[in-house]
Design an enzyme around this catalytic site. Structure first.
Site, PDB file in Angstrom:
ATOM      1  CG  HIS A  57      -5.271  -6.300  -0.414  1.00 46.06           C
ATOM      2  ND1 HIS A  57      -6.505  -6.419   0.162  1.00 46.06           N
ATOM      3  CD2 HIS A  57      -5.251  -7.171  -1.463  1.00 46.06           C
ATOM      4  CE1 HIS A  57      -7.214  -7.321  -0.523  1.00 46.06           C
ATOM      5  NE2 HIS A  57      -6.473  -7.778  -1.517  1.00 46.06           N
ATOM      6  CE1 TYR A 103      -9.434  -3.341   0.228  1.00 49.25           C
ATOM      7  CE2 TYR A 103      -8.405  -1.435  -0.785  1.00 49.25           C
ATOM      8  CZ  TYR A 103      -8.308  -2.581  -0.013  1.00 49.25           C
ATOM      9  OH  TYR A 103      -7.110  -2.957   0.530  1.00 49.25           O
ATOM     10  CG  ASN A 142      -3.746  -2.105   6.749  1.00 49.38           C
ATOM     11  OD1 ASN A 142      -3.602  -1.780   5.585  1.00 49.38           O
ATOM     12  ND2 ASN A 142      -4.771  -2.834   7.171  1.00 49.38           N
ATOM     13  CD  GLU A 185      -8.587  -9.390  -3.833  1.00 47.30           C
ATOM     14  OE1 GLU A 185      -7.402  -9.662  -3.539  1.00 47.30           O
ATOM     15  OE2 GLU A 185      -9.445  -9.095  -2.982  1.00 47.30           O
ATOM     16  CE  LYS A 190      -4.028  -2.190   2.213  1.00 42.17           C
ATOM     17  NZ  LYS A 190      -5.054  -2.054   3.287  1.00 42.17           N
TER      18      LYS A 190
HETATM   19  P1  ATP Z   1      -6.971  -5.896   3.125  1.00 42.04           P
HETATM   20  O1  ATP Z   1      -8.294  -6.189   2.482  1.00 42.04           O
HETATM   21  O2  ATP Z   1      -6.472  -4.505   2.847  1.00 42.04           O
HETATM   22  O3  ATP Z   1      -5.969  -6.969   2.871  1.00 42.04           O
HETATM   23  P2  ATP Z   1      -7.965  -6.972   5.545  1.00 42.04           P
HETATM   24  O4  ATP Z   1      -8.508  -8.074   4.687  1.00 42.04           O
HETATM   25  O5  ATP Z   1      -7.081  -7.347   6.687  1.00 42.04           O
HETATM   26  O6  ATP Z   1      -7.159  -5.936   4.692  1.00 42.04           O
HETATM   27  P3  ATP Z   1     -10.596  -5.807   5.447  1.00 42.04           P
HETATM   28  O7  ATP Z   1     -11.598  -6.131   6.469  1.00 42.04           O
HETATM   29  O8  ATP Z   1     -10.718  -6.448   4.093  1.00 42.04           O
HETATM   30  O9  ATP Z   1      -9.146  -6.087   6.075  1.00 42.04           O
HETATM   31  O10 ATP Z   1     -10.555  -4.233   5.279  1.00 42.04           O
HETATM   32  C1  ATP Z   1      -9.930  -3.629   4.137  1.00 42.04           C
HETATM   33  C2  ATP Z   1      -9.141  -2.441   4.592  1.00 42.04           C
HETATM   34  O11 ATP Z   1     -10.036  -1.463   5.117  1.00 42.04           O
HETATM   35  C3  ATP Z   1      -8.157  -2.728   5.728  1.00 42.04           C
HETATM   36  O12 ATP Z   1      -6.900  -3.127   5.278  1.00 42.04           O
HETATM   37  C4  ATP Z   1      -8.084  -1.395   6.439  1.00 42.04           C
HETATM   38  O13 ATP Z   1      -7.120  -0.561   5.817  1.00 42.04           O
HETATM   39  C5  ATP Z   1      -9.459  -0.822   6.229  1.00 42.04           C
HETATM   40  N1  ATP Z   1     -10.286  -1.099   7.419  1.00 42.04           N
HETATM   41  C6  ATP Z   1     -10.853  -2.256   7.779  1.00 42.04           C
HETATM   42  N2  ATP Z   1     -11.540  -2.144   8.920  1.00 42.04           N
HETATM   43  C7  ATP Z   1     -11.412  -0.851   9.278  1.00 42.04           C
HETATM   44  C8  ATP Z   1     -11.905  -0.068  10.370  1.00 42.04           C
HETATM   45  N3  ATP Z   1     -12.658  -0.610  11.322  1.00 42.04           N
HETATM   46  N4  ATP Z   1     -11.554   1.227  10.398  1.00 42.04           N
HETATM   47  C9  ATP Z   1     -10.799   1.787   9.449  1.00 42.04           C
HETATM   48  N5  ATP Z   1     -10.302   1.101   8.384  1.00 42.04           N
HETATM   49  C10 ATP Z   1     -10.608  -0.191   8.311  1.00 42.04           C
HETATM   50 MG    MG Z   2      -9.671  -7.730   2.958  1.00 38.45          MG
END
Ligand code: ATP
Ligand code: MG
Length: 137
Positions: free
Chosen positions: A115, A49, A112, A126, A9
């Protein structure tokens, strides 16, 4: 053998840790079958997303994902989907296990670092979103 999609990211790209993160994959049995650096458009990030479009953090997430270039990769190996998720650590870096990519390189739940596809089914969708078949080898 599985394939999964990884995104380094904008926060991690800006920090200059592309090489360090790709090394985590290669050092842990995930082969880089494709990789490229790119600047996502707003439409790209919203489409990628789309599953989160109703969530309160959607707009912030999209703004963040287009705040700078990303590196998208196809990782290949045994249990690639779950292996990559394990290497990444928890979504919130404060909860991520020591030694994971997010524990080592991420600031907070928005920025974070990485992804990773969360299922084999989503991985296929994806990967097709970012790469043509002849870019994957
Ligand atoms: P990614 O999809 O980016 O690999 P993930 O699968 O661990 O991460 P998801 O639940 O798919 O997490 O959420 C996608 C992204 O949205 C997260 O990486 C984070 O950056 C953001 N995100 C998720 N939950 C929250 C939250 N509660 N508050 C703020 N941002 C969030
Ligand atoms: Mg995810």
């Amino acid at each position: 053998m599985e394939r999964t999609l990884s995104i380094i990211k904008p926060d991690a790209v800006a920090k200059g840790v592309i090489g360090k993160i790709l090394d985590r994959f290669e050092s842990n049995g995930l082969r880089i079958a494709a990789t490229k650096k790119m600047q996502l458009s707003r439409a790209d990030a919203e489409a990628f997303y789309a599953v989160h479009s109703e969530r309160p953090f959607f707009r912030d997430l999209v703004d963040f994902m287009i705040s700078g270039p990303v590196v998208v990769s196809v990782l290949e190996g045994e249990n690639a989907v779950s292996k990559n998720r394990k290497l990444m650590g928890a979504t919130n870096p404060k909860e991520a296990e020591a030694g994971t990519i997010r524990a080592d390189f991420a600031q907070n739940i928005d920025a974070n670092a990485v992804h990773g596809s969360d299922s084999l089914e989503n991985a296929a969708v994806e990967i097709a979103f970012f790469f043509s078949t002849r870019e994957i080898c």
